[in-house]
Design a protein around this motif. Structure first.
Motif, mmCIF file in Angstrom:
data_model
loop_
_atom_site.group_PDB
_atom_site.id
_atom_site.type_symbol
_atom_site.label_atom_id
_atom_site.label_comp_id
_atom_site.label_asym_id
_atom_site.label_seq_id
_atom_site.Cartn_x
_atom_site.Cartn_y
_atom_site.Cartn_z
ATOM 1 N N GLU A 33 0.836 -1.181 0.000
ATOM 2 C CA GLU A 33 0.000 0.000 0.000
ATOM 3 C C GLU A 33 0.883 1.247 0.000
ATOM 4 O O GLU A 33 2.020 1.221 0.474
ATOM 5 C CB GLU A 33 -0.927 0.013 1.213
ATOM 6 N N PRO A 34 0.405 2.361 -0.534
ATOM 7 C CA PRO A 34 1.216 3.577 -0.582
ATOM 8 C C PRO A 34 1.490 4.133 0.814
ATOM 9 O O PRO A 34 0.717 3.917 1.753
ATOM 10 C CB PRO A 34 0.361 4.538 -1.408
ATOM 11 N N ASP A 35 2.599 4.867 0.923
ATOM 12 C CA ASP A 35 2.980 5.432 2.213
ATOM 13 C C ASP A 35 1.901 6.359 2.758
ATOM 14 O O ASP A 35 1.665 6.401 3.976
ATOM 15 C CB ASP A 35 4.307 6.181 2.089
ATOM 16 N N TRP A 36 1.261 7.133 1.888
ATOM 17 C CA TRP A 36 0.255 8.080 2.374
ATOM 18 C C TRP A 36 -0.908 7.358 3.063
ATOM 19 O O TRP A 36 -1.451 7.850 4.058
ATOM 20 C CB TRP A 36 -0.274 8.965 1.246
ATOM 21 N N LEU A 37 -1.269 6.182 2.545
ATOM 22 C CA LEU A 37 -2.358 5.437 3.166
ATOM 23 C C LEU A 37 -1.939 4.894 4.525
ATOM 24 O O LEU A 37 -2.707 4.933 5.500
ATOM 25 C CB LEU A 37 -2.792 4.303 2.240
ATOM 26 N N TRP A 84 -5.308 8.279 11.928
ATOM 27 C CA TRP A 84 -6.707 8.071 12.285
ATOM 28 C C TRP A 84 -6.857 7.072 13.424
ATOM 29 O O TRP A 84 -7.793 7.176 14.220
ATOM 30 C CB TRP A 84 -7.512 7.654 11.061
ATOM 31 N N ASP A 85 -5.935 6.123 13.547
ATOM 32 C CA ASP A 85 -5.945 5.260 14.729
ATOM 33 C C ASP A 85 -5.808 6.104 15.991
ATOM 34 O O ASP A 85 -6.478 5.851 17.002
ATOM 35 C CB ASP A 85 -4.799 4.252 14.660
ATOM 36 N N GLN A 86 -4.935 7.111 15.948
ATOM 37 C CA GLN A 86 -4.754 7.988 17.106
ATOM 38 C C GLN A 86 -5.970 8.870 17.345
ATOM 39 O O GLN A 86 -6.334 9.146 18.498
ATOM 40 C CB GLN A 86 -3.530 8.882 16.900
ATOM 41 N N PRO A 139 0.411 16.862 11.509
ATOM 42 C CA PRO A 139 -1.034 17.095 11.526
ATOM 43 C C PRO A 139 -1.563 17.273 12.944
ATOM 44 O O PRO A 139 -1.063 16.682 13.900
ATOM 45 C CB PRO A 139 -1.603 15.837 10.878
ATOM 46 N N VAL A 140 -2.578 18.118 13.048
ATOM 47 C CA VAL A 140 -3.225 18.410 14.329
ATOM 48 C C VAL A 140 -4.674 17.962 14.247
ATOM 49 O O VAL A 140 -5.364 18.220 13.257
ATOM 50 C CB VAL A 140 -3.137 19.913 14.656
ATOM 51 N N GLY A 166 3.015 10.233 11.634
ATOM 52 C CA GLY A 166 3.648 10.607 10.373
ATOM 53 C C GLY A 166 2.820 11.670 9.690
ATOM 54 O O GLY A 166 1.775 12.104 10.195
ATOM 55 N N PRO A 167 3.240 12.118 8.522
ATOM 56 C CA PRO A 167 2.503 13.175 7.821
ATOM 57 C C PRO A 167 1.120 12.711 7.394
ATOM 58 O O PRO A 167 0.877 11.512 7.188
ATOM 59 C CB PRO A 167 3.386 13.465 6.601
#
Length: 278
Positions: A6-10, A17-19, A199-200, A211-212
């Protein structure tokens, strides 16, 4: 579930989103007390537009930890919620069991692109339900529209409500702010990804450490055209001067729980639409 090739962005978006799940379980904007009391409510925009779902089969794409999915289940829908976050799906399943709704609501962990293989029931849903901060996480809006069409039964309807693409142009931290109003941030027609190094979380203000984050802006015409090209008929399209969260610092919270511009409705903050599979 393993996630390979899977791509890094995913991968990093999923980690973020887990956090977010545990932050949102503590946030007032995700208050679960009404749901637990058997009287959960959607945001006022959906409440005014969605209509009766009793007896309907509903597919909730990007369902997060299932609060809205379970509200629909409380109203008599048979709901399938899909999300790519294992933490979100675990919480959703736990809430369904706690509320005695696990016979009406099931939750599946899968990325949106994998939905056709993860949910083995094409052309069988009366509704596909997608709301609030969903489309900006998808790089390919045409693929999304095709997936919506794939799952809708003939005559089935998509309900979509999200922040308006024009609002993505502005941000409180952008240069060139005009007084209290947000400044220019991201071009409306820009199709390159927007990458946030730190990200916030929008609900609690916590900096995420997975990560980003990577997002995409999709013009309103692109969204509507993608749905039409996928074989859906646009029934209606509404633009709203309100949004369910404090998108900008200058927005004022109304008695209905929606946030609006403080002086005049400068630009739409959200939109909603209904489209039907012919």
């Amino acid at each position: 579930m393993t996630h390979s090739a899977e791509p890094d962005w995913l991968r990093t978006n999923r980690a973020n989103w887990d956090q977010r799940v545990d932050h949102h379980l503590e946030a007032w904007s995700y208050d679960l007390a009404p749901l637990r009391a058997g009287r959960g409510k959607l945001n006022p925009i959906e409440e005014a537009e969605l209509g009766d779902v009793d007896g309907q089969r509903v597919l909730h794409l990007q369902c997060h930890f299932g609060r809205d999915s379970l509200i629909l289940a409380q109203r008599g829908a048979r709901v399938t919620g899909l999300d790519f976050s294992p933490r979100a799906i675990a919480v959703a399943r736990g809430l369904a069991a706690e509320l005695g709704l696990d016979h009406r609501a099931r939750f599946i962990e899968a990325a949106l692109a994998d939905a056709p293989s993860a949910v083995p029931e094409p052309a069988s849903f009366d509704r596909v339900y997608v709301t609030w901060g969903a489309l900006c996480w998808l790089p390919d809006i045409e693929e999304w529209a095709g997936i919506v069409a794939y799952f809708l039964a003939p005559g089935g309807r998509l309900y979509l409500a999200d922040h308006h693409p024009t609002s993505y142009v502005f941000d409180d931290d952008a240069e060139g702010r005009h007084g209290a109003l947000p400044g220019w941030f991201w071009p409306y027609f820009e199709r390159a990804p927007l990458v946030e190094a730190k990200p916030v979380d929008y609900a609690g203000g916590q900096t995420l450490t997975g990560g980003p984050s990577t997002e995409w802006a999709h013009p309103l015409g692109t969204i509507v055209t993608a749905l039409i090209s996928a074989g859906l008929r646009l029934d209606w399209l509404h633009e709203h001067d309100a949004v369910p969260w404090g998108m900008f610092g200058c927005l004022e919270l109304g008695a209905d729980g929606l946030h609006r511009w403080p002086d005049r409705p400068w630009l739409p903050l959200s939109f909603s639409l209904q489209a039907t599979r012919a």
